[in-house]
Design a protein around this motif. Structure first.
Motif, PDB file in Angstrom:
ATOM      1  N   MET A  76      20.691  63.794 -18.839  1.00 31.29           N
ATOM      2  CA  MET A  76      21.048  62.483 -18.348  1.00 31.29           C
ATOM      3  C   MET A  76      21.920  61.802 -19.403  1.00 31.29           C
ATOM      4  O   MET A  76      21.598  61.799 -20.567  1.00 31.29           O
ATOM      5  CB  MET A  76      19.785  61.669 -18.087  1.00 31.29           C
ATOM      6  N   THR A  77      23.004  61.220 -18.975  1.00 33.54           N
ATOM      7  CA  THR A  77      23.880  60.513 -19.909  1.00 33.54           C
ATOM      8  C   THR A  77      23.562  59.031 -19.889  1.00 33.54           C
ATOM      9  O   THR A  77      23.314  58.448 -18.839  1.00 33.54           O
ATOM     10  CB  THR A  77      25.370  60.719 -19.534  1.00 33.54           C
ATOM     11  N   ALA A  78      23.567  58.473 -21.059  1.00 31.91           N
ATOM     12  CA  ALA A  78      23.294  57.035 -21.166  1.00 31.91           C
ATOM     13  C   ALA A  78      24.536  56.266 -20.750  1.00 31.91           C
ATOM     14  O   ALA A  78      25.652  56.630 -21.102  1.00 31.91           O
ATOM     15  CB  ALA A  78      22.912  56.682 -22.595  1.00 31.91           C
ATOM     16  N   LYS A  79      24.342  55.236 -20.011  1.00 34.03           N
ATOM     17  CA  LYS A  79      25.443  54.380 -19.577  1.00 34.03           C
ATOM     18  C   LYS A  79      25.802  53.445 -20.724  1.00 34.03           C
ATOM     19  O   LYS A  79      24.954  52.696 -21.206  1.00 34.03           O
ATOM     20  CB  LYS A  79      25.012  53.582 -18.358  1.00 34.03           C
ATOM     21  N   ILE A  80      27.033  53.517 -21.183  1.00 35.96           N
ATOM     22  CA  ILE A  80      27.488  52.650 -22.273  1.00 35.96           C
ATOM     23  C   ILE A  80      28.064  51.386 -21.666  1.00 35.96           C
ATOM     24  O   ILE A  80      28.959  51.439 -20.833  1.00 35.96           O
ATOM     25  CB  ILE A  80      28.527  53.365 -23.157  1.00 35.96           C
ATOM     26  N   ARG A  81      27.526  50.287 -22.095  1.00 38.68           N
ATOM     27  CA  ARG A  81      27.935  48.989 -21.568  1.00 38.68           C
ATOM     28  C   ARG A  81      28.944  48.362 -22.509  1.00 38.68           C
ATOM     29  O   ARG A  81      28.675  48.170 -23.687  1.00 38.68           O
ATOM     30  CB  ARG A  81      26.697  48.119 -21.439  1.00 38.68           C
ATOM     31  N   LYS A  82      30.113  48.064 -22.000  1.00 36.81           N
ATOM     32  CA  LYS A  82      31.175  47.454 -22.794  1.00 36.81           C
ATOM     33  C   LYS A  82      31.005  45.938 -22.768  1.00 36.81           C
ATOM     34  O   LYS A  82      30.999  45.324 -21.711  1.00 36.81           O
ATOM     35  CB  LYS A  82      32.537  47.855 -22.209  1.00 36.81           C
ATOM     36  N   LEU A  83      30.829  45.354 -23.945  1.00 34.79           N
ATOM     37  CA  LEU A  83      30.693  43.908 -24.054  1.00 34.79           C
ATOM     38  C   LEU A  83      32.052  43.269 -24.325  1.00 34.79           C
ATOM     39  O   LEU A  83      32.873  43.828 -25.045  1.00 34.79           O
ATOM     40  CB  LEU A  83      29.759  43.542 -25.214  1.00 34.79           C
ATOM     41  N   LYS A  84      32.259  42.108 -23.764  1.00 33.62           N
ATOM     42  CA  LYS A  84      33.424  41.304 -24.104  1.00 33.62           C
ATOM     43  C   LYS A  84      33.049  40.488 -25.327  1.00 33.62           C
ATOM     44  O   LYS A  84      31.903  40.052 -25.455  1.00 33.62           O
ATOM     45  CB  LYS A  84      33.798  40.367 -22.954  1.00 33.62           C
ATOM     46  N   ALA A  85      33.990  40.268 -26.212  1.00 30.57           N
ATOM     47  CA  ALA A  85      33.734  39.450 -27.403  1.00 30.57           C
ATOM     48  C   ALA A  85      34.405  38.096 -27.220  1.00 30.57           C
ATOM     49  O   ALA A  85      35.563  38.013 -26.820  1.00 30.57           O
ATOM     50  CB  ALA A  85      34.255  40.142 -28.650  1.00 30.57           C
ATOM     51  N   ARG A  86      33.666  37.036 -27.543  1.00 32.45           N
ATOM     52  CA  ARG A  86      34.172  35.677 -27.358  1.00 32.45           C
ATOM     53  C   ARG A  86      33.771  34.829 -28.556  1.00 32.45           C
ATOM     54  O   ARG A  86      32.655  34.930 -29.057  1.00 32.45           O
ATOM     55  CB  ARG A  86      33.538  35.101 -26.093  1.00 32.45           C
ATOM     56  N   ALA A  87      34.688  34.006 -28.994  1.00 32.20           N
ATOM     57  CA  ALA A  87      34.391  32.997 -30.018  1.00 32.20           C
ATOM     58  C   ALA A  87      34.058  31.707 -29.281  1.00 32.20           C
ATOM     59  O   ALA A  87      34.817  31.261 -28.424  1.00 32.20           O
ATOM     60  CB  ALA A  87      35.594  32.792 -30.932  1.00 32.20           C
ATOM     61  N   THR A  88      32.913  31.133 -29.584  1.00 35.72           N
ATOM     62  CA  THR A  88      32.440  29.913 -28.931  1.00 35.72           C
ATOM     63  C   THR A  88      32.199  28.862 -30.006  1.00 35.72           C
ATOM     64  O   THR A  88      31.558  29.157 -31.014  1.00 35.72           O
ATOM     65  CB  THR A  88      31.150  30.190 -28.141  1.00 35.72           C
ATOM     66  N   ILE A  89      32.717  27.664 -29.789  1.00 35.07           N
ATOM     67  CA  ILE A  89      32.633  26.616 -30.805  1.00 35.07           C
ATOM     68  C   ILE A  89      31.769  25.458 -30.317  1.00 35.07           C
ATOM     69  O   ILE A  89      31.994  24.905 -29.232  1.00 35.07           O
ATOM     70  CB  ILE A  89      34.033  26.078 -31.171  1.00 35.07           C
ATOM     71  N   ILE A  90      30.798  25.086 -31.129  1.00 36.01           N
ATOM     72  CA  ILE A  90      30.017  23.878 -30.896  1.00 36.01           C
ATOM     73  C   ILE A  90      30.607  22.837 -31.837  1.00 36.01           C
ATOM     74  O   ILE A  90      30.393  22.880 -33.047  1.00 36.01           O
ATOM     75  CB  ILE A  90      28.525  24.116 -31.165  1.00 36.01           C
ATOM     76  N   CYS A  91      31.393  21.953 -31.272  1.00 34.56           N
ATOM     77  CA  CYS A  91      32.114  20.942 -32.047  1.00 34.56           C
ATOM     78  C   CYS A  91      31.370  19.611 -31.932  1.00 34.56           C
ATOM     79  O   CYS A  91      31.131  19.118 -30.830  1.00 34.56           O
ATOM     80  CB  CYS A  91      33.539  20.811 -31.513  1.00 34.56           C
ATOM     81  N   LEU A  92      31.013  19.056 -33.082  1.00 37.55           N
ATOM     82  CA  LEU A  92      30.214  17.828 -33.139  1.00 37.55           C
ATOM     83  C   LEU A  92      31.026  16.668 -33.709  1.00 37.55           C
ATOM     84  O   LEU A  92      31.834  16.868 -34.623  1.00 37.55           O
ATOM     85  CB  LEU A  92      28.985  18.067 -34.015  1.00 37.55           C
ATOM     86  N   ARG A  93      30.788  15.482 -33.151  1.00 39.27           N
ATOM     87  CA  ARG A  93      31.416  14.253 -33.649  1.00 39.27           C
ATOM     88  C   ARG A  93      30.488  13.086 -33.347  1.00 39.27           C
ATOM     89  O   ARG A  93      30.172  12.824 -32.189  1.00 39.27           O
ATOM     90  CB  ARG A  93      32.773  14.036 -32.976  1.00 39.27           C
ATOM     91  N   SER A  94      30.020  12.430 -34.373  1.00 40.28           N
ATOM     92  CA  SER A  94      29.164  11.244 -34.210  1.00 40.28           C
ATOM     93  C   SER A  94      28.007  11.487 -33.247  1.00 40.28           C
ATOM     94  O   SER A  94      27.748  10.673 -32.353  1.00 40.28           O
ATOM     95  CB  SER A  94      29.999  10.049 -33.742  1.00 40.28           C
ATOM     96  N   GLY A  95      27.320  12.593 -33.398  1.00 42.85           N
ATOM     97  CA  GLY A  95      26.166  12.885 -32.559  1.00 42.85           C
ATOM     98  C   GLY A  95      26.481  13.373 -31.165  1.00 42.85           C
ATOM     99  O   GLY A  95      25.588  13.508 -30.336  1.00 42.85           O
TER     100      GLY A  95
ATOM    101  N   VAL B  59      24.919  37.316 -24.339  1.00 41.03           N
ATOM    102  CA  VAL B  59      24.530  36.617 -23.116  1.00 41.03           C
ATOM    103  C   VAL B  59      25.229  37.338 -21.974  1.00 41.03           C
ATOM    104  O   VAL B  59      26.454  37.316 -21.887  1.00 41.03           O
ATOM    105  CB  VAL B  59      24.925  35.123 -23.141  1.00 41.03           C
ATOM    106  N   GLY B  60      24.447  37.982 -21.138  1.00 41.51           N
ATOM    107  CA  GLY B  60      25.039  38.786 -20.075  1.00 41.51           C
ATOM    108  C   GLY B  60      25.827  39.923 -20.689  1.00 41.51           C
ATOM    109  O   GLY B  60      25.319  40.654 -21.536  1.00 41.51           O
ATOM    110  N   ARG B  61      27.076  40.046 -20.307  1.00 39.60           N
ATOM    111  CA  ARG B  61      27.942  41.100 -20.836  1.00 39.60           C
ATOM    112  C   ARG B  61      28.939  40.550 -21.847  1.00 39.60           C
ATOM    113  O   ARG B  61      30.006  41.123 -22.057  1.00 39.60           O
ATOM    114  CB  ARG B  61      28.661  41.790 -19.697  1.00 39.60           C
ATOM    115  N   VAL B  62      28.591  39.434 -22.478  1.00 40.16           N
ATOM    116  CA  VAL B  62      29.479  38.798 -23.450  1.00 40.16           C
ATOM    117  C   VAL B  62      28.750  38.648 -24.783  1.00 40.16           C
ATOM    118  O   VAL B  62      27.624  38.162 -24.835  1.00 40.16           O
ATOM    119  CB  VAL B  62      29.954  37.410 -22.951  1.00 40.16           C
ATOM    120  N   LEU B  63      29.419  39.084 -25.850  1.00 40.90           N
ATOM    121  CA  LEU B  63      28.917  38.869 -27.200  1.00 40.90           C
ATOM    122  C   LEU B  63      29.610  37.624 -27.733  1.00 40.90           C
ATOM    123  O   LEU B  63      30.827  37.617 -27.934  1.00 40.90           O
ATOM    124  CB  LEU B  63      29.212  40.077 -28.093  1.00 40.90           C
TER     125      LEU B  63
END
Length: 129
Positions: free
Chosen positions: A1-20, A72-76
């Motif tokens: 049996m061959t293992a299914k290789i799951r290709k992840l998408k890579a994403r940069a996500t920014i949590i930008c804060l200003r005055s709370g 998260v899901g198929r996204v790193l």
């Protein structure tokens, strides 16, 4: 049996804060999300975060801090955070139709993309009250 290789998408996500408040962006007809996008070939996650932040909001960020990476899901997601000054105004650019600043306690009341909701559920320190 061959293992299914799951290709992840890579994403940069920014949590930008200003005055709370946290910055959200929205594409035309879409739901609200954190700024960010795909990491291009030959680009580091940090370079992608800076590029995406500027393309989407016209805010240049020299002081981003990498928090972690989360699948998260198929996204790193490479999660970054930055604190900007009150004078830094977000201006919708690139594919973005609107930007807005919201208080952390309001995040659950806003129509968010499923990815953004999933990130909030991970209880990241930058998104905790």
């Amino acid at each position: 049996m061959t293992a299914k290789i799951r290709k992840l998408k890579a994403r940069a996500t920014i949590i930008c804060l200003r005055s709370g408040k946290i910055l959200l962006v929205r594409k035309k007809g879409g739901r609200w999300n954190f700024p960010g996008g795909a990491i291009e070939a030959g680009e580091s996650p940090g370079e992608a975060a800076s590029r995406e932040m500027f393309e989407e909001t016209c805010i240049g960020c020299a002081g981003m801090v990498e928090l972690c990476s989360l699948e998260v899901g198929r996204v790193l997601h490479y999660i970054f955070t930055t604190q900007v000054a009150d004078e830094d105004k977000a201006i919708a650019g690139h594919e973005i139709a609107a930007c807005k600043w919201v208080r952390q306690e309001q995040l659950h009341q806003i129509l968010l993309k499923p990815m953004a909701t999933a990130l909030i559920s991970r209880r990241l320190p930058a998104l905790s009250r």
